[in-house]
Scaffold this motif. Structure first.
Motif, PDB file in Angstrom:
ATOM      1  N   VAL A  19      -9.824  -6.503  33.884  1.00 41.74           N
ATOM      2  CA  VAL A  19      -9.116  -7.539  33.132  1.00 41.74           C
ATOM      3  C   VAL A  19     -10.178  -8.544  32.692  1.00 41.74           C
ATOM      4  O   VAL A  19     -10.708  -9.308  33.713  1.00 41.74           O
ATOM      5  N   LEU A  20     -10.633  -8.660  31.533  1.00 42.01           N
ATOM      6  CA  LEU A  20     -11.599  -9.650  31.059  1.00 42.01           C
ATOM      7  C   LEU A  20     -10.971 -10.808  30.300  1.00 42.01           C
ATOM      8  O   LEU A  20     -10.278 -10.340  28.942  1.00 42.01           O
ATOM      9  N   PRO A  21     -11.142 -12.074  30.823  1.00 44.73           N
ATOM     10  CA  PRO A  21     -10.719 -12.913  29.794  1.00 44.73           C
ATOM     11  C   PRO A  21     -11.646 -13.113  28.583  1.00 44.73           C
ATOM     12  O   PRO A  21     -12.654 -13.077  28.691  1.00 44.73           O
ATOM     13  N   VAL A  22     -11.015 -13.530  27.539  1.00 45.66           N
ATOM     14  CA  VAL A  22     -11.773 -13.475  26.195  1.00 45.66           C
ATOM     15  C   VAL A  22     -11.523 -14.967  25.557  1.00 45.66           C
ATOM     16  O   VAL A  22     -10.391 -15.275  25.339  1.00 45.66           O
ATOM     17  N   ILE A  23     -12.664 -15.652  25.463  1.00 45.25           N
ATOM     18  CA  ILE A  23     -12.637 -16.956  24.977  1.00 45.25           C
ATOM     19  C   ILE A  23     -13.009 -17.132  23.804  1.00 45.25           C
ATOM     20  O   ILE A  23     -14.142 -16.533  23.192  1.00 45.25           O
ATOM     21  N   ASP A  24     -12.457 -17.875  22.897  1.00 47.82           N
ATOM     22  CA  ASP A  24     -12.693 -17.941  21.261  1.00 47.82           C
ATOM     23  C   ASP A  24     -13.860 -19.184  21.565  1.00 47.82           C
ATOM     24  O   ASP A  24     -13.284 -20.440  21.586  1.00 47.82           O
ATOM     25  N   LEU A  25     -14.981 -18.831  21.162  1.00 48.09           N
ATOM     26  CA  LEU A  25     -16.160 -19.910  21.409  1.00 48.09           C
ATOM     27  C   LEU A  25     -15.828 -20.932  20.370  1.00 48.09           C
ATOM     28  O   LEU A  25     -15.896 -22.248  20.647  1.00 48.09           O
ATOM     29  N   ALA A  26     -15.333 -20.509  19.205  1.00 43.40           N
ATOM     30  CA  ALA A  26     -15.245 -21.586  18.049  1.00 43.40           C
ATOM     31  C   ALA A  26     -14.333 -22.545  18.462  1.00 43.40           C
ATOM     32  O   ALA A  26     -14.415 -23.940  18.471  1.00 43.40           O
ATOM     33  N   HIS A  41      -5.385 -23.097  24.378  1.00 46.19           N
ATOM     34  CA  HIS A  41      -5.712 -22.768  23.112  1.00 46.19           C
ATOM     35  C   HIS A  41      -6.873 -21.544  22.838  1.00 46.19           C
ATOM     36  O   HIS A  41      -6.797 -21.176  21.914  1.00 46.19           O
ATOM     37  N   TYR A  42      -8.080 -22.292  23.480  1.00 44.09           N
ATOM     38  CA  TYR A  42      -9.238 -21.348  23.379  1.00 44.09           C
ATOM     39  C   TYR A  42      -9.373 -20.035  24.036  1.00 44.09           C
ATOM     40  O   TYR A  42     -10.295 -19.291  23.741  1.00 44.09           O
ATOM     41  N   VAL A  43      -8.323 -19.724  24.715  1.00 42.97           N
ATOM     42  CA  VAL A  43      -8.174 -18.400  25.426  1.00 42.97           C
ATOM     43  C   VAL A  43      -7.710 -17.575  24.368  1.00 42.97           C
ATOM     44  O   VAL A  43      -6.523 -17.663  24.287  1.00 42.97           O
ATOM     45  N   ALA A  44      -8.593 -16.667  23.875  1.00 43.96           N
ATOM     46  CA  ALA A  44      -7.802 -15.790  23.007  1.00 43.96           C
ATOM     47  C   ALA A  44      -6.764 -14.525  23.478  1.00 43.96           C
ATOM     48  O   ALA A  44      -5.945 -14.177  22.927  1.00 43.96           O
ATOM     49  N   GLY A  45      -7.212 -14.006  24.649  1.00 45.57           N
ATOM     50  CA  GLY A  45      -6.480 -13.234  25.527  1.00 45.57           C
ATOM     51  C   GLY A  45      -7.387 -12.380  26.558  1.00 45.57           C
ATOM     52  O   GLY A  45      -8.303 -12.901  26.905  1.00 45.57           O
ATOM     53  N   VAL A  46      -6.852 -11.077  26.704  1.00 46.41           N
ATOM     54  CA  VAL A  46      -7.564 -10.417  27.564  1.00 46.41           C
ATOM     55  C   VAL A  46      -7.776  -9.187  27.028  1.00 46.41           C
ATOM     56  O   VAL A  46      -7.144  -8.616  26.056  1.00 46.41           O
ATOM     57  N   VAL A  47      -8.931  -8.249  27.546  1.00 48.61           N
ATOM     58  CA  VAL A  47      -9.421  -7.095  27.051  1.00 48.61           C
ATOM     59  C   VAL A  47      -9.653  -6.081  28.418  1.00 48.61           C
ATOM     60  O   VAL A  47      -9.776  -6.877  29.515  1.00 48.61           O
ATOM     61  N   GLY A 105     -15.555 -12.857  28.336  1.00 47.97           N
ATOM     62  CA  GLY A 105     -15.970 -12.677  27.104  1.00 47.97           C
ATOM     63  C   GLY A 105     -15.941 -13.836  26.108  1.00 47.97           C
ATOM     64  O   GLY A 105     -15.088 -14.651  26.279  1.00 47.97           O
ATOM     65  N   LEU A 106     -17.042 -13.825  25.287  1.00 43.68           N
ATOM     66  CA  LEU A 106     -16.992 -14.745  24.439  1.00 43.68           C
ATOM     67  C   LEU A 106     -16.976 -14.584  22.865  1.00 43.68           C
ATOM     68  O   LEU A 106     -17.850 -13.438  22.225  1.00 43.68           O
ATOM     69  N   ILE A 107     -16.115 -14.666  22.115  1.00 48.56           N
ATOM     70  CA  ILE A 107     -16.104 -14.211  20.786  1.00 48.56           C
ATOM     71  C   ILE A 107     -17.077 -14.964  19.864  1.00 48.56           C
ATOM     72  O   ILE A 107     -16.980 -16.225  19.822  1.00 48.56           O
ATOM     73  N   VAL A 108     -17.970 -14.254  19.327  1.00 42.52           N
ATOM     74  CA  VAL A 108     -18.895 -14.686  18.416  1.00 42.52           C
ATOM     75  C   VAL A 108     -18.809 -14.129  16.750  1.00 42.52           C
ATOM     76  O   VAL A 108     -18.377 -13.127  16.839  1.00 42.52           O
ATOM     77  N   ASP A 109     -19.069 -14.891  15.741  1.00 42.32           N
ATOM     78  CA  ASP A 109     -19.322 -14.151  14.519  1.00 42.32           C
ATOM     79  C   ASP A 109     -20.355 -13.063  14.517  1.00 42.32           C
ATOM     80  O   ASP A 109     -19.730 -11.927  13.943  1.00 42.32           O
TER      81      ASP A 109
END
Length: 146
Positions: A51-58, A39-45, A85-89
């Protein structure tokens, strides 16, 4: 011993990562969702053809998923030989830390977050949670995009 950290905000909390693990800070880019990922893997960019996996850190820390906007950022870091990648505010500052001031995480409190903390430190009268990238990536569940 001194270390440099990058501080950033998630859900009105201040966190930090060791600057040596950071490869770049990107403006928000919409991600492509992937099926059957945690659930915390937002997707890829696409990162310059990779291909970079992007994690929703929250979400990874046990909080509500991020509703990303153009004001969010993606911190690209290298951990265990893999970029993610880590999503941050928002990204705040680069700060110097004397490692003697880093304190162990409390044994009570935000149980979702504590396993991912290297420690806590007071910086400019703010309590900053220093994340342990290896603990965040320990499950290996998002290695699908390596």
């Amino acid at each position: 011993m001194h270390r440099e950290l990058i501080t950033f905000e998630i859900a009105s909390q201040i966190f930090a990562l060791d600057i040596m693990a950071i490869r770049e800070i990107r403006a928000w880019t919409p991600v492509t969702p992937m099926p059957r990922v945690p659930h915390y893997v937002a997707g890829v960019v696409n990162l310059r053809g990779s291909v970079l996996p992007v994690i929703d850190l929250a979400a990874r820390l046990g909080w509500a998923a991020t509703e990303a906007t153009p004001r969010h950022a993606i911190i690209v870091c290298q951990v265990n030989g893999q970029s993610q990648g880590l999503i941050v505010d928002s990204v705040s500052d680069i700060v110097a830390l004397n490692t003697e001031h880093l304190q162990a995480p409390p044994t009570a409190g935000q149980d979702e977050v504590i396993p991912f903390l290297e420690g806590l430190v007071a910086i400019d009268e703010r309590m900053v949670m220093v994340l342990d990238l290896h603990a965040l990536s320990a499950s290996g569940e998002h290695a699908f995009a390596a």
